[in-house]
Write a protein that holds these residues in place. Structure first.
Motif, short mmCIF file in Angstrom:
data_model
loop_
_atom_site.label_atom_id
_atom_site.label_comp_id
_atom_site.label_asym_id
_atom_site.label_seq_id
_atom_site.Cartn_x
_atom_site.Cartn_y
_atom_site.Cartn_z
N ALA A 58 7.08 -10.58 -4.03
CA ALA A 58 6.38 -10.63 -2.75
C ALA A 58 6.96 -9.66 -1.73
O ALA A 58 6.27 -9.24 -0.80
CB ALA A 58 6.44 -12.06 -2.20
N THR A 59 8.22 -9.30 -1.88
CA THR A 59 8.87 -8.44 -0.89
C THR A 59 8.95 -6.99 -1.33
O THR A 59 9.17 -6.11 -0.50
CB THR A 59 10.30 -8.94 -0.62
N ARG A 60 8.79 -6.72 -2.62
CA ARG A 60 8.89 -5.35 -3.11
C ARG A 60 7.53 -4.68 -3.06
O ARG A 60 6.50 -5.27 -3.37
CB ARG A 60 9.42 -5.35 -4.55
N GLY A 61 7.53 -3.40 -2.70
CA GLY A 61 6.29 -2.66 -2.64
C GLY A 61 5.83 -2.22 -4.02
O GLY A 61 6.37 -2.65 -5.04
N ASP A 62 4.84 -1.36 -4.03
CA ASP A 62 4.31 -0.87 -5.29
C ASP A 62 5.37 -0.06 -6.04
O ASP A 62 6.24 0.58 -5.45
CB ASP A 62 3.09 0.02 -5.04
N VAL A 63 5.27 -0.08 -7.36
CA VAL A 63 6.13 0.71 -8.23
C VAL A 63 5.26 1.68 -9.00
O VAL A 63 4.33 1.25 -9.70
CB VAL A 63 6.93 -0.18 -9.20
N MET A 64 5.51 2.96 -8.83
CA MET A 64 4.71 4.00 -9.49
C MET A 64 3.22 3.85 -9.15
O MET A 64 2.35 4.12 -9.97
CB MET A 64 4.93 3.98 -11.00
N GLY A 65 2.96 3.36 -7.93
CA GLY A 65 1.59 3.27 -7.44
C GLY A 65 0.83 2.03 -7.83
O GLY A 65 -0.37 1.92 -7.55
N VAL A 66 1.51 1.06 -8.48
CA VAL A 66 0.84 -0.18 -8.87
C VAL A 66 1.67 -1.35 -8.38
O VAL A 66 2.87 -1.23 -8.15
CB VAL A 66 0.66 -0.27 -10.41
#
Length: 266
Positions: A58-66
């Motif tokens: 919930a706190t981490r943003g997208d990784v490699m655009g997903v």
């Protein structure tokens, strides 16, 4: 000395009946305890996904655009596939050696190559079924549909074959359950966890990044990630080549060990 050294076999170049029988035995072996071999991996994969989602999803943003959960799913799938393929072949051989009934497998007129293929059939089949179950669960829960289904199938089969062959070699090397446990805990599990399963390797320091790229399991995980969600840390074609070469190499090692009776002779 193998069975074929005793003289010319009357079965031709391939003992198809013997090969089918061994493969069927290995498949039925894990199907007979499906709650342990098929249901348990699904529960484990689900727990990994839930724990990481609650902890940092919930706190981490997208990784490699997903989204992070979408990024995580293919890695968990491949990790589960390779662990189960390895466990199927290695446990079959070690249990037979410890119980003393490995002779039942060695006595029939099967060559080293046929023994490898028979054992691999069970490992690959178990990995494939586990992958299909997890893929269905991911579709129902996450709405995740493979971007490249055929490529995903190829990587799952390669992962099952590579780790199945490694399991044969490990099972032949180990004479006791504690030796097998040591190989699993100190080699197989670290290789699976430290291969980009839960993170993009681009986030690693340069030295660790290069070390990870020398690990074939990284390319299995990264390749399946590309096939599932269309993003990856390396070129999928390069991954196919490396995984294919690694699978052939470890299969050749397993064949040599079986053909020479490594740790199978009294």
């Amino acid at each position: 000395m193998t069975q074929t050294d005793m003289g010319v076999r009357r079965f031709g170049h391939v003992n198809w009946l013997g090969l089918y029988t061994l493969a069927a035995r290995e498949v039925m072996r894990f199907l007979s305890v499906w709650t342990q071999t098929l249901l348990a991996p699904l529960v484990t994969a689900g727990l990994f996904l839930v724990i990481f989602t609650i902890a940092i999803g919930a706190t981490r943003g997208d990784v490699m655009g997903v989204p992070f959960v979408t990024f995580l799913a293919p890695g968990i799938m491949m990790m589960t596939v390779i662990q189960n393929a390895f466990a199927n072949t290695s446990s079959s051989i070690v249990i037979s050696k410890v119980q003393g009934n490995i002779v039942d497998t060695l006595m029939p007129p099967l060559s080293g190559g046929e023994l490898v293929l028979g054992y691999l059939a069970g490992g690959v089949a178990r990995g494939l079924i586990v992958a299909l179950i997890i893929a269905l669960a991911f579709w129902l829960v996450l709405g995740l549909v493979p971007a490249h289904p055929l490529l995903a199938l190829v990587y799952v089969l390669l992962g099952g074959a590579f780790m199945g062959a490694l399991g044969i070699a490990a099972g032949l090397f180990a004479n006791k359950f504690d030796q097998m446990a040591a190989i699993t805990n100190f080699i197989v599990t670290p290789l699976a966890f430290l291969s980009g399963t839960f993170y993009s390797v681009e986030a690693l320091p340069p030295v660790l990044n290069q070390i990870t790229h020398a690990n074939p399991i990284f390319y299995l995980i990264d390749g399946l990630r590309f096939a599932m969600i269309g993003v990856s840390d390396s070129a999928p074609a390069l991954g196919l080549v490396i995984c294919s070469v690694a699978t052939l190499a470890i299969s050749a090692l397993a064949w040599r060990m079986l053909a020479t009776g490594y740790r199978l002779k009294a």
